[in-house]
Design a protein around this motif. Sequence first.
Motif, PDB file in Angstrom:
ATOM      1  N   GLY A 190       0.780  -1.224   0.000  1.00 15.84           N
ATOM      2  CA  GLY A 190       0.000   0.000   0.000  1.00 15.84           C
ATOM      3  C   GLY A 190       0.810   1.271   0.000  1.00 15.84           C
ATOM      4  N   PHE A 210      -6.465   7.465  -0.538  1.00 15.41           N
ATOM      5  CA  PHE A 210      -6.805   6.184   0.074  1.00 15.41           C
ATOM      6  C   PHE A 210      -6.997   5.101  -0.992  1.00 15.41           C
ATOM      7  CE2 PHE A 210     -10.333   3.259   0.989  1.00 15.41           C
ATOM      8  CZ  PHE A 210      -9.739   2.500   1.989  1.00 15.41           C
ATOM      9  N   CYS A 211      -7.737   5.411  -2.052  1.00 19.55           N
ATOM     10  CA  CYS A 211      -7.981   4.430  -3.112  1.00 19.55           C
ATOM     11  C   CYS A 211      -6.681   3.982  -3.763  1.00 19.55           C
ATOM     12  CB  CYS A 211      -8.926   5.010  -4.162  1.00 19.55           C
ATOM     13  SG  CYS A 211     -10.623   5.243  -3.576  1.00 19.55           S
ATOM     14  N   ARG A 227      -3.684   3.922  -2.400  1.00 25.52           N
ATOM     15  CA  ARG A 227      -2.946   3.066  -1.480  1.00 25.52           C
ATOM     16  C   ARG A 227      -3.621   1.712  -1.297  1.00 25.52           C
ATOM     17  NH1 ARG A 227      -1.129   6.583   3.754  1.00 25.52           N
ATOM     18  NH2 ARG A 227      -1.577   4.562   4.717  1.00 25.52           N
ATOM     19  N   TYR A 228      -4.916   1.720  -1.079  1.00 20.66           N
ATOM     20  CA  TYR A 228      -5.594   0.497  -0.663  1.00 20.66           C
ATOM     21  C   TYR A 228      -5.861  -0.458  -1.826  1.00 20.66           C
ATOM     22  CZ  TYR A 228      -8.547  -2.503   2.183  1.00 20.66           C
ATOM     23  OH  TYR A 228      -9.061  -3.585   2.863  1.00 20.66           O
ATOM     24  N   GLY A 280      -2.923  -2.415  -0.745  1.00 26.93           N
ATOM     25  CA  GLY A 280      -3.022  -2.355   0.709  1.00 26.93           C
ATOM     26  C   GLY A 280      -4.048  -3.322   1.274  1.00 26.93           C
ATOM     27  N   PHE A 281      -5.050  -3.696   0.478  1.00 23.60           N
ATOM     28  CA  PHE A 281      -6.091  -4.624   0.945  1.00 23.60           C
ATOM     29  C   PHE A 281      -5.529  -6.003   1.276  1.00 23.60           C
ATOM     30  CE2 PHE A 281      -5.941  -5.125  -3.654  1.00 23.60           C
ATOM     31  CZ  PHE A 281      -5.970  -6.504  -3.822  1.00 23.60           C
ATOM     32  N   PHE A 316      -6.317  -2.655   6.558  1.00 22.42           N
ATOM     33  CA  PHE A 316      -7.467  -1.790   6.291  1.00 22.42           C
ATOM     34  C   PHE A 316      -7.505  -0.630   7.272  1.00 22.42           C
ATOM     35  CE2 PHE A 316     -11.784  -0.548   7.531  1.00 22.42           C
ATOM     36  CZ  PHE A 316     -12.186   0.050   6.347  1.00 22.42           C
ATOM     37  N   HIS A 340      -4.617   1.941   6.479  1.00 21.07           N
ATOM     38  CA  HIS A 340      -4.804   2.771   5.289  1.00 21.07           C
ATOM     39  C   HIS A 340      -6.044   3.655   5.408  1.00 21.07           C
ATOM     40  CE1 HIS A 340      -1.448   1.137   3.133  1.00 21.07           C
ATOM     41  NE2 HIS A 340      -1.859  -0.100   3.374  1.00 21.07           N
ATOM     42  N   PHE A 341      -7.101   3.149   6.039  1.00 19.31           N
ATOM     43  CA  PHE A 341      -8.288   3.978   6.226  1.00 19.31           C
ATOM     44  C   PHE A 341      -8.010   5.125   7.200  1.00 19.31           C
ATOM     45  CE2 PHE A 341     -12.038   5.012   8.799  1.00 19.31           C
ATOM     46  CZ  PHE A 341     -12.866   5.523   7.820  1.00 19.31           C
TER      47      PHE A 341
END
Length: 300
Positions: free
Chosen positions: A127, A239-240, A242-243, A248-249, A256, A259-260
């Motif tokens: 991420g 965020f999108c 990275r995740y 990152g997911f 989660f 990153h959130f």
Amino acid sequence: MLDLSVIILTYNEEIHIRRCLDDISSFAKKIFVIDSFSIDRTVEIAREYGNVTVLQNKWVNYATQFNWALQHANIQTKWVLRLDADEYLTEELKRELTKHLPNLNAQYTGVIFPLRRVFLGRTIRKGMPKVKLLRLFQYGKAQSEVRLMDEHIQLLEGETIELENEFADDNLNNLSWWSQKHIGYAIREAVDLLDIEYNLTGTAKDDEARIISEQAKAKRLKKHKYASQPLFWRSFAYFCYRYFFRLGFMEGKEGFLWHFLQGWWYRTLVDAKVYEIKKACGNDKEKIRYFLQDKYNITL
């Protein structure tokens, strides 16, 4: 034992300080704990170690405190390491330093390490790009940048060299503490972004010329680009990126949350602070400076 002094800035670090000192007390010749008048057992624990000197100084900001330490600690070693209380050196890095540091060519006055990010007990690798930081330098040849946020060690002369092995950032506090800390960070980060946009301090345009690590400089210049993007949309897009795009997911529940919270919630809070200031002051730089002093006690 290396010809090395370590500077650790502390305030109420009872939960971390013993782990940190156990990690480096047999590795470094001298350790200076620069404490901001902790009210827990931080100082008591630090004084249990024979090669630790505790100095106390009123906190202003990280850069000011670290540079105060460079001026007032009785540093007699060739090398100085900046380490936070919630950080430690991996055994692999200590072996690498022991092997290479005494034999470095004279032109290398700064040493860069990769950072291992640990969140809720899990190492987070997906991420985000691998972070490398200049944390070790020859005494008298570097100091901390003086800025509200995202300060780095800045070389005054010489060159840097990168090592392969990591040091770890592994905070043991709970999420309530983490969230409160980032609420405090948010106004400083908002001011940093406003400074980039409006050049409030007159120094934001100097970022490209600073003698910091290349990765730190690249990150700083990316922040300039980020500052030009629309409020709130930029935190969501970050965020999108990275995740989802940087996977990152794949880091599970801890990933989660990391990153959130760090990539969206915190960045949205920063944008909310920027929005609040712009709504009150418009684009008037003098009004912004007055607002920051009046509402947040920040003087630019």
